[in-house]
Design an enzyme around this catalytic site. Sequence first.
Site, mmCIF file in Angstrom:
data_model
loop_
_atom_site.group_PDB
_atom_site.id
_atom_site.type_symbol
_atom_site.label_atom_id
_atom_site.label_comp_id
_atom_site.label_asym_id
_atom_site.label_seq_id
_atom_site.Cartn_x
_atom_site.Cartn_y
_atom_site.Cartn_z
ATOM 1 N N HIS A 1 75.879 -7.924 0.031
ATOM 2 C CA HIS A 1 76.591 -6.655 -0.166
ATOM 3 C C HIS A 1 75.930 -5.597 0.728
ATOM 4 O O HIS A 1 74.698 -5.488 0.757
ATOM 5 C CB HIS A 1 76.501 -6.248 -1.642
ATOM 6 C CG HIS A 1 77.192 -4.951 -1.918
ATOM 7 N ND1 HIS A 1 78.567 -4.858 -2.035
ATOM 8 C CD2 HIS A 1 76.707 -3.701 -2.068
ATOM 9 C CE1 HIS A 1 78.888 -3.590 -2.257
ATOM 10 N NE2 HIS A 1 77.786 -2.867 -2.278
ATOM 11 N N MET B 1 86.760 -11.419 0.597
ATOM 12 C CA MET B 1 87.316 -10.186 0.055
ATOM 13 C C MET B 1 88.090 -10.381 -1.250
ATOM 14 O O MET B 1 89.103 -9.738 -1.484
ATOM 15 C CB MET B 1 88.204 -9.502 1.111
ATOM 16 C CG MET B 1 87.466 -9.134 2.389
ATOM 17 S SD MET B 1 85.936 -8.205 2.072
ATOM 18 C CE MET B 1 86.666 -6.620 1.667
ATOM 19 N N ASN C 1 75.891 -13.805 -2.845
ATOM 20 C CA ASN C 1 76.700 -12.851 -2.090
ATOM 21 C C ASN C 1 75.799 -11.918 -1.287
ATOM 22 O O ASN C 1 74.635 -11.712 -1.628
ATOM 23 C CB ASN C 1 77.539 -12.013 -3.077
ATOM 24 C CG ASN C 1 78.453 -11.026 -2.380
ATOM 25 O OD1 ASN C 1 79.069 -11.350 -1.345
ATOM 26 N ND2 ASN C 1 78.561 -9.824 -2.920
ATOM 27 N N GLY D 1 83.518 -12.766 10.140
ATOM 28 C CA GLY D 1 82.624 -13.918 10.035
ATOM 29 C C GLY D 1 81.308 -13.789 10.774
ATOM 30 O O GLY D 1 80.687 -14.800 11.112
ATOM 31 N N SER D 2 80.837 -12.556 11.000
ATOM 32 C CA SER D 2 79.576 -12.453 11.745
ATOM 33 C C SER D 2 78.393 -12.941 10.899
ATOM 34 O O SER D 2 77.455 -13.553 11.426
ATOM 35 C CB SER D 2 79.342 -11.023 12.240
ATOM 36 O OG SER D 2 79.046 -10.145 11.185
ATOM 37 N N ASN D 3 78.428 -12.689 9.602
ATOM 38 C CA ASN D 3 77.352 -13.225 8.741
ATOM 39 C C ASN D 3 77.445 -14.740 8.634
ATOM 40 O O ASN D 3 76.423 -15.431 8.651
ATOM 41 C CB ASN D 3 77.418 -12.593 7.345
ATOM 42 C CG ASN D 3 76.745 -11.242 7.319
ATOM 43 O OD1 ASN D 3 75.530 -11.158 7.327
ATOM 44 N ND2 ASN D 3 77.543 -10.186 7.322
HETATM 45 C C1 GRF Z 1 79.365 -7.618 5.510
HETATM 46 O O1 GRF Z 1 79.001 -6.289 5.773
HETATM 47 C C2 GRF Z 1 78.972 -8.005 4.118
HETATM 48 O O2 GRF Z 1 77.884 -7.294 3.606
HETATM 49 C C3 GRF Z 1 80.201 -7.670 3.309
HETATM 50 O O3 GRF Z 1 81.276 -7.945 4.148
HETATM 51 C C4 GRF Z 1 80.879 -7.794 5.511
HETATM 52 C C5 GRF Z 1 81.310 -9.038 6.215
HETATM 53 O O4 GRF Z 1 81.184 -8.943 7.616
HETATM 54 N N1 GRF Z 1 80.205 -8.421 2.067
HETATM 55 P P1 GRF Z 1 81.300 -10.249 8.507
HETATM 56 O O5 GRF Z 1 82.684 -10.854 8.256
HETATM 57 O O6 GRF Z 1 80.225 -11.185 8.076
HETATM 58 O O7 GRF Z 1 81.157 -9.787 9.918
#
Ligand code: GRF
Length: 209
Positions: free
Chosen positions: A116, A93, A114, A16-18
Amino acid sequence: MHKPKPRLAIFASGRGSNAEALMHAFERDFLPADLALVLSNKPQAPVLDIAEKHGYPIACVSNEGLSREAHEVQVLETLRQAEVEHIVLAGYMRILTPAFLEAFKAQGGGAIINIHPSLLPDFPGMHAIERQHEAKVAIAGATVHHVIDQVDAGPTILQGSLEVRGDEDAEELGRRIREEVEHDLYPRALRLFLDRLDTPITQDPKVVI
Ligand code: GRF
């Protein structure tokens, strides 16, 4: 009278860092929208704790023991109840089926966006970071794009890149992509999308106004 802000849901399955970078962007009023829901398919996903800590509504719709269709029906119902208009995938995922995309639209849903971890159209699909690492790319990056019924093939909103040092392992390359590109890119891309929502001329993301 003020128009109500668009209601967004973040979907994430893990770290969940994004998602957290987006929460920070909401909190500094960078995004003209409401974060109505953070949804995960994994009950133990750290992203749910992060969202709770930030005070956002959360939902876990576990896919354990469910057919893909049954799971998506539950997700759609959760979105309907939370009156979500747009979905923001951040490390979710699971591939959303064409039936889901149709049904979301049919219940009034708008865009699905999304992020990627590659410079699409290069390296679509699974294990994009490992494959970029193996290919010894000089420039890596990330793409924020609209979701369509083909994987990682929808119109691009924004991309960001970085120079690969060459001494990173795949894990370090992934960390760099997240921290040096994605966490800054995703809020900016979403802002761009949201700012253009009110443009009366066209909603087609490919048309430059
Ligand atoms: C990110 O690298 C994103 O591009 C991909 O999944 C990863 C998620 O990382 N779709 P986080 O859970 O947001 O840390």
